[in-house]
Design a protein around this motif. Structure first.
Motif, PDB file in Angstrom:
ATOM      1  N   ARG A 145      41.703  45.769  30.284  1.00 19.36           N
ATOM      2  CA  ARG A 145      42.834  44.863  30.003  1.00 19.36           C
ATOM      3  C   ARG A 145      43.584  44.527  31.297  1.00 19.36           C
ATOM      4  O   ARG A 145      43.962  43.375  31.521  1.00 19.36           O
ATOM      5  CB  ARG A 145      43.788  45.499  28.996  1.00 19.36           C
ATOM      6  CG  ARG A 145      43.257  45.480  27.581  1.00 19.36           C
ATOM      7  CD  ARG A 145      44.286  46.001  26.580  1.00 19.36           C
ATOM      8  NE  ARG A 145      43.710  46.042  25.253  1.00 19.36           N
ATOM      9  CZ  ARG A 145      43.361  47.153  24.624  1.00 19.36           C
ATOM     10  NH1 ARG A 145      43.557  48.331  25.188  1.00 19.36           N
ATOM     11  NH2 ARG A 145      42.832  47.091  23.419  1.00 19.36           N
ATOM     12  N   ALA A 146      43.807  45.526  32.143  1.00 21.77           N
ATOM     13  CA  ALA A 146      44.520  45.293  33.408  1.00 21.77           C
ATOM     14  C   ALA A 146      43.728  44.349  34.309  1.00 21.77           C
ATOM     15  O   ALA A 146      44.306  43.422  34.900  1.00 21.77           O
ATOM     16  CB  ALA A 146      44.779  46.621  34.119  1.00 21.77           C
ATOM     17  N   LEU A 147      42.416  44.567  34.392  1.00 18.01           N
ATOM     18  CA  LEU A 147      41.594  43.675  35.210  1.00 18.01           C
ATOM     19  C   LEU A 147      41.575  42.258  34.652  1.00 18.01           C
ATOM     20  O   LEU A 147      41.603  41.276  35.402  1.00 18.01           O
ATOM     21  CB  LEU A 147      40.169  44.215  35.328  1.00 18.01           C
ATOM     22  CG  LEU A 147      40.012  45.395  36.281  1.00 18.01           C
ATOM     23  CD1 LEU A 147      38.614  45.996  36.161  1.00 18.01           C
ATOM     24  CD2 LEU A 147      40.283  44.966  37.720  1.00 18.01           C
ATOM     25  N   ARG A 148      41.547  42.146  33.332  1.00 16.77           N
ATOM     26  CA  ARG A 148      41.586  40.822  32.711  1.00 16.77           C
ATOM     27  C   ARG A 148      42.889  40.114  33.054  1.00 16.77           C
ATOM     28  O   ARG A 148      42.906  38.932  33.388  1.00 16.77           O
ATOM     29  CB  ARG A 148      41.433  40.947  31.195  1.00 16.77           C
ATOM     30  CG  ARG A 148      41.410  39.594  30.499  1.00 16.77           C
ATOM     31  CD  ARG A 148      41.496  39.735  28.989  1.00 16.77           C
ATOM     32  NE  ARG A 148      41.518  38.429  28.375  1.00 16.77           N
ATOM     33  CZ  ARG A 148      42.583  37.637  28.291  1.00 16.77           C
ATOM     34  NH1 ARG A 148      43.740  37.995  28.825  1.00 16.77           N
ATOM     35  NH2 ARG A 148      42.507  36.466  27.689  1.00 16.77           N
ATOM     36  N   GLU A 149      43.997  40.832  32.955  1.00 21.62           N
ATOM     37  CA  GLU A 149      45.294  40.233  33.268  1.00 21.62           C
ATOM     38  C   GLU A 149      45.360  39.796  34.728  1.00 21.62           C
ATOM     39  O   GLU A 149      45.920  38.740  35.042  1.00 21.62           O
ATOM     40  CB  GLU A 149      46.426  41.208  32.936  1.00 21.62           C
ATOM     41  CG  GLU A 149      46.616  41.432  31.449  1.00 21.62           C
ATOM     42  CD  GLU A 149      46.830  40.127  30.677  1.00 21.62           C
ATOM     43  OE1 GLU A 149      47.641  39.273  31.122  1.00 21.62           O
ATOM     44  OE2 GLU A 149      46.174  39.955  29.623  1.00 21.62           O
ATOM     45  N   THR A 150      44.787  40.582  35.616  1.00 20.48           N
ATOM     46  CA  THR A 150      44.725  40.201  37.032  1.00 20.48           C
ATOM     47  C   THR A 150      43.939  38.909  37.200  1.00 20.48           C
ATOM     48  O   THR A 150      44.357  38.003  37.936  1.00 20.48           O
ATOM     49  CB  THR A 150      44.085  41.334  37.871  1.00 20.48           C
ATOM     50  OG1 THR A 150      44.873  42.513  37.719  1.00 20.48           O
ATOM     51  CG2 THR A 150      43.982  40.962  39.331  1.00 20.48           C
ATOM     52  N   ALA A 151      42.813  38.817  36.484  1.00 23.88           N
ATOM     53  CA  ALA A 151      41.995  37.607  36.572  1.00 23.88           C
ATOM     54  C   ALA A 151      42.739  36.404  36.015  1.00 23.88           C
ATOM     55  O   ALA A 151      42.694  35.300  36.581  1.00 23.88           O
ATOM     56  CB  ALA A 151      40.665  37.814  35.825  1.00 23.88           C
ATOM     57  N   ASP A 172      41.910  49.922  31.509  1.00 19.71           N
ATOM     58  CA  ASP A 172      41.425  49.387  32.785  1.00 19.71           C
ATOM     59  C   ASP A 172      40.915  47.959  32.624  1.00 19.71           C
ATOM     60  O   ASP A 172      41.219  47.082  33.441  1.00 19.71           O
ATOM     61  CB  ASP A 172      40.303  50.261  33.361  1.00 19.71           C
ATOM     62  CG  ASP A 172      40.796  51.582  33.914  1.00 19.71           C
ATOM     63  OD1 ASP A 172      42.022  51.736  34.101  1.00 19.71           O
ATOM     64  OD2 ASP A 172      39.937  52.457  34.166  1.00 19.71           O
ATOM     65  N   ALA A 179      45.978  35.984  35.947  1.00 20.79           N
ATOM     66  CA  ALA A 179      47.017  35.644  36.940  1.00 20.79           C
ATOM     67  C   ALA A 179      46.416  34.891  38.106  1.00 20.79           C
ATOM     68  O   ALA A 179      46.985  33.882  38.585  1.00 20.79           O
ATOM     69  CB  ALA A 179      47.719  36.914  37.435  1.00 20.79           C
ATOM     70  N   GLU A 180      45.255  35.307  38.569  1.00 17.20           N
ATOM     71  CA  GLU A 180      44.581  34.612  39.676  1.00 17.20           C
ATOM     72  C   GLU A 180      44.179  33.192  39.249  1.00 17.20           C
ATOM     73  O   GLU A 180      44.301  32.247  40.042  1.00 17.20           O
ATOM     74  CB  GLU A 180      43.349  35.391  40.141  1.00 17.20           C
ATOM     75  CG  GLU A 180      43.676  36.666  40.899  1.00 17.20           C
ATOM     76  CD  GLU A 180      44.445  36.397  42.180  1.00 17.20           C
ATOM     77  OE1 GLU A 180      44.101  35.455  42.924  1.00 17.20           O
ATOM     78  OE2 GLU A 180      45.427  37.129  42.424  1.00 17.20           O
ATOM     79  N   LYS A 201      47.215  31.008  39.462  1.00 14.87           N
ATOM     80  CA  LYS A 201      47.508  30.636  40.845  1.00 14.87           C
ATOM     81  C   LYS A 201      46.576  29.524  41.322  1.00 14.87           C
ATOM     82  O   LYS A 201      46.994  28.600  42.011  1.00 14.87           O
ATOM     83  CB  LYS A 201      47.382  31.843  41.780  1.00 14.87           C
ATOM     84  CG  LYS A 201      48.482  32.871  41.583  1.00 14.87           C
ATOM     85  CD  LYS A 201      48.237  34.049  42.537  1.00 14.87           C
ATOM     86  CE  LYS A 201      49.163  35.194  42.236  1.00 14.87           C
ATOM     87  NZ  LYS A 201      48.822  36.374  43.057  1.00 14.87           N
TER      88      LYS A 201
END
Length: 127
Positions: free
Chosen positions: A111-117, A109, A119-120, A123
């Protein structure tokens, strides 16, 4: 004094525990050092017990479980103590496996949140 005995200070240093911890282990009767006046001396038996206590704590056993396990040896002998140990170990292994599974989910969880951050951030950097 025999070379095989440790003083209170030496016992603390050898096992990297605080004086308060060592006194507490004595208070709850996990350890019973020899006494000479106010001085305490720890022989091979107490050193072995301290090794078992700290190992048990590292495995996640409570001090009461460790105390009961050590008591079994005094009251009933090696076989009973080993049988009890196997039951404790089986229970603890199940608990540690459950904790490991929970930790793996938590890590995934995070790691996934880190990757989302990340990616943001990418952007935002493009704007």
């Amino acid at each position: 004094m025999s070379d095989s005995r440790l003083t209170f200070k030496e016992m603390c240093a050898r096992f990297d525990v605080t004086p308060r911890t060592l006194r507490y282990y004595e208070y709850i009767e996990l350890l019973a050092p020899e006494r000479d006046g106010r001085a305490r001396f720890y022989g091979p038996r107490e050193v072995a017990r301290m090794t078992l206590i700290l190992r048990g704590r590292r495995f996640g056993f409570s001090l009461e479980e460790i105390r009961q396990w050590l008591l079994i040896y005094q009251q009933k002998g090696t076989r009973s103590q080993l049988e009890h140990w196997v039951r404790l170990a089986d229970r603890q292994l199940e608990d540690l496996e459950r904790q490991r599974a929970e930790l793996e989910v938590t890590l995934a969880d995070l790691r996934a949140l880190r990757e989302t951050a990340v990616a943001e951030l990418g952007k935002l950097g493009e704007a």
